[in-house]
Design a protein around this motif. Sequence first.
Motif, short mmCIF file in Angstrom:
data_model
loop_
_atom_site.label_atom_id
_atom_site.label_comp_id
_atom_site.label_asym_id
_atom_site.label_seq_id
_atom_site.Cartn_x
_atom_site.Cartn_y
_atom_site.Cartn_z
N ASP A 70 0.86 -1.18 0.00
CA ASP A 70 0.00 0.00 0.00
C ASP A 70 0.90 1.24 0.00
O ASP A 70 1.33 1.71 1.05
N TYR A 90 0.29 4.37 -0.61
CA TYR A 90 -0.25 5.57 0.03
C TYR A 90 -0.01 5.54 1.54
O TYR A 90 0.41 6.54 2.13
N GLN A 91 -0.27 4.39 2.18
CA GLN A 91 -0.06 4.30 3.62
C GLN A 91 1.42 4.43 3.98
O GLN A 91 1.77 5.04 5.00
N GLU A 137 3.67 6.15 2.27
CA GLU A 137 4.01 7.56 2.10
C GLU A 137 3.45 8.41 3.24
O GLU A 137 4.09 9.36 3.69
#
Length: 296
Positions: free
Chosen positions: A208, A210-211, A213
Amino acid sequence: MRAIWKGALTFGLVNVPVKVYSATEDHDVSLHQVHNKDGGRIRYQRICEIDGEVVPFPDIDKAFDDGEQTVVLTKADFDSLPSEKSREIDVVEFVPTEQVDPLTFDRAYYLEPDSTSPKAYVLLRKTLEQSDRIAIVRFSLRQKTRLAALRVRGEVLVLQTLLWADEVREAAFPALDESVRISAKELEMSASLVESFSKDFDPEEFTDDYQAELRTLIEAKLEQGDAVDTSATFGEQEEAAEGGEVIDLMEALRASVERSRAAREGTDAEAEPAKEPAEKKPATKKPAAKKTAKAS
């Protein structure tokens, strides 16, 4: 893991005691809301409209309002429903696996045998494996009647709740009603692109982003405060190109196949877009073809 429900799988006169566990868990970064002016925590309270007091959760009941009358339903009312009292996962039928649309899959649960002998559990698992079928079952969980698919994952039986038929929307898009012509060459090139991306699926290869980042950003702000330089943290980011219609579908397919093959052969995949082979190669070949024609 902690069992969330205990009951028995039943098909015919066969009874398989089981424990039910959630098969998935959420690893998203937990965030709460704050006032952007002073950072004060925003909290939500259950306030009674009549006396204005905050109501503790145990003192809250549910109600149905038809616009004219209100019916209050207590926990005892819900517990009195026959379906809620049932502790059986009843097998309704066995169907071919391909007949269950993945779109209807909802939450997944592991079933653990809950008896001194797991023989009936293993028998059902092996039967499902050999028949290439899944069992459609009905049961009640958390004040709802559920429809579910019982299937095999490794050595374990998995209960996958299903959406009811009326919960799945019909897709009707005008653009798909128009007649679209696909040439044999386009189909061939598209199949070649699929082949160039083909491999065995390994979910461990995917993360994931996004998580990850978000966690990096939180750590940077903890170290540097609000003055964190996101460009230094993540590097310069290019603006995402807006989606649009592909003008030359064949050329896009051909370039995609070349890029995928180059990446598979260990070529620097990021260097391919900079060279723009899909646009420059035709421009280089056409003048050469004209010169040859003049010379002859």
